[in-house]
Design an enzyme around this catalytic site. Structure first.
Site, short mmCIF file in Angstrom:
data_model
loop_
_atom_site.label_atom_id
_atom_site.label_comp_id
_atom_site.label_asym_id
_atom_site.label_seq_id
_atom_site.Cartn_x
_atom_site.Cartn_y
_atom_site.Cartn_z
N SER A 157 7.04 14.07 26.89
CA SER A 157 7.38 12.53 26.14
C SER A 157 8.55 12.49 25.08
O SER A 157 8.92 14.00 24.49
CB SER A 157 5.99 11.91 26.50
N LYS A 158 7.93 11.33 24.78
CA LYS A 158 9.27 11.03 23.94
C LYS A 158 8.78 11.21 22.49
O LYS A 158 9.31 11.57 21.21
CB LYS A 158 9.03 9.30 23.43
N ARG A 159 7.66 11.67 22.37
CA ARG A 159 6.60 12.20 20.81
C ARG A 159 7.66 14.37 21.01
O ARG A 159 7.93 14.34 20.00
CB ARG A 159 5.73 12.96 21.30
#
Ligand code: GLU
Length: 325
Positions: A260-262
């Site tokens: 994901s974005k993380r």
């Protein structure tokens, strides 16, 4: 519909512009592109930006650029145009409105007055009550008499609208995972098609769009496998043809969390900035998919005809773990 369109398969890639595309998106996009290219079909890019709080124009613009960098150009869709434009969900709300109105007129949706505290209360009651499996919604709003609905509305309550799922079981063939059977179980709530603030939910939008865009083949991450029987049901109710589905394993980090974005370092633009070549990314994905033996750099076009989705399913019955560098 022209004969050409009826013959060719139509696939789609439907990201939500809530962050920059990362390796997990590239994986799904490449497999869907190859599935379509392998059979001379069309590949559609649809932007699923119905969530105004999380969607950003900058991500929508960036995703075209990232796909082009990889060499995965859509035939039709956002930024390209086509017969089924617009291809951004935020510009297609009139379609969802029309489908919702038709469902409402036919009694296929019902108002749900469950608030968070009412849900908790109902769930506590359900644990004690001798009912069968809890479906519908936690407060059993489907069973509320009309006069009670009217009273609640008169008292100022704004309901969500839920789709009354018709089937309690289903079976279908998944292009990657093989035969699937599903039985409705406890806590499988009817999906919310329209929220109390008037916005439309994912289930309605995705079915209306896949139907109207004449998508024949949906390939996506297997986190959406559980949505499939509900979507198949809704296609039937809306009188739209049901597409074939293939759910591919998710790419996860070493802790088992989906990318994901993380995982900023695995964003395609970050890879590009750090000097990674698109051919290296494609080669790595192609090796995971079993299209090639070793992750040698290559272009997507060199892989056409080499994808066997059933083999992807056998080789990766679970997740693919990606090491962040
Ligand atoms: N927009 C969804 C996502 O980005 C995909 C929906 C779908 O493929 O059905 O997760």
């Amino acid at each position: 519909m022209s004969a050409v369109m009826a013959e060719g398969i139509r696939g789609r890639f439907a990201p939500s512009p809530t962050g920059f595309l990362h390796l997990g998106h590239a994986w799904v996009a490449l497999l869907s592109w190859l599935q379509v290219r392998g059979s001379g079909g069309s590949w559609v890019l649809r932007v699923e930006d119905l969530d105004p709080d999380r969607s950003r124009d900058v991500y929508a613009e960036a995703l075209r650029e990232d796909l082009t960098w990889l060499g995965l150009d859509p035939d039709e869709g956002f930024g390209v145009g086509g017969l089924h434009a617009p291809y951004r969900q935020s510009e297609r709300v009139d379609r969802y409105e029309a489908a919702f109105r038709a469902l409402r007129e036919r009694g296929e949706v019902y108002p749900c007055f469950c608030t968070r505290s009412r849900v908790r209360e109902a769930e506590r009651g359900a644990a004690l009550a001798p009912h069968g499996p809890l479906t519908g919604c936690p407060g059993r709003c489907a069973e509320r008499p009309e006069r009670e609905r009217r009273r609640l509305v008169a008292e100022g309550e704004r309901p969500h609208w839920r789709y009354r799922v018709r089937r309690s079981r289903d079976e279908w063939e998944d292009g990657c995972r093989g035969h699937q059977s599903w039985e409705r179980g406890e806590g499988n709530w009817d999906p919310i098609l329209r929220r109390r603030d008037g916005t439309f939910g994912y289930m309605l939008a995705v079915v209306v769009d896949d139907g109207e865009m004449q998508i024949t083949d949906v390939l996506r991450g297997d986190d959406l496998l559980t949505a499939t029987p509900i979507q198949r049901d809704l296609f039937g109710t809306l009188g739209l043809p049901v597409p074939r589905y293939a759910h591919v394993p998710l790419l996860v980090d070493s802790a088992g969390r989906r990318l994901s974005k993380r995982h900023g370092a695995l964003a395609l633009r970050e890879l590009r900035r750090s000097g990674v070549k698109p051919e290296a990314v494609i080669g790595r994905l192609a090796a995971w998919a079993g299209c090639v033996e070793r992750p040698e750099p290559c272009r997507p076009g060199e892989l056409i005809g080499l994808l066997d989705l059933a083999k992807v399913g056998r080789r990766w019955p679970g997740r693919i773990v990606v090491q962040e560098r």
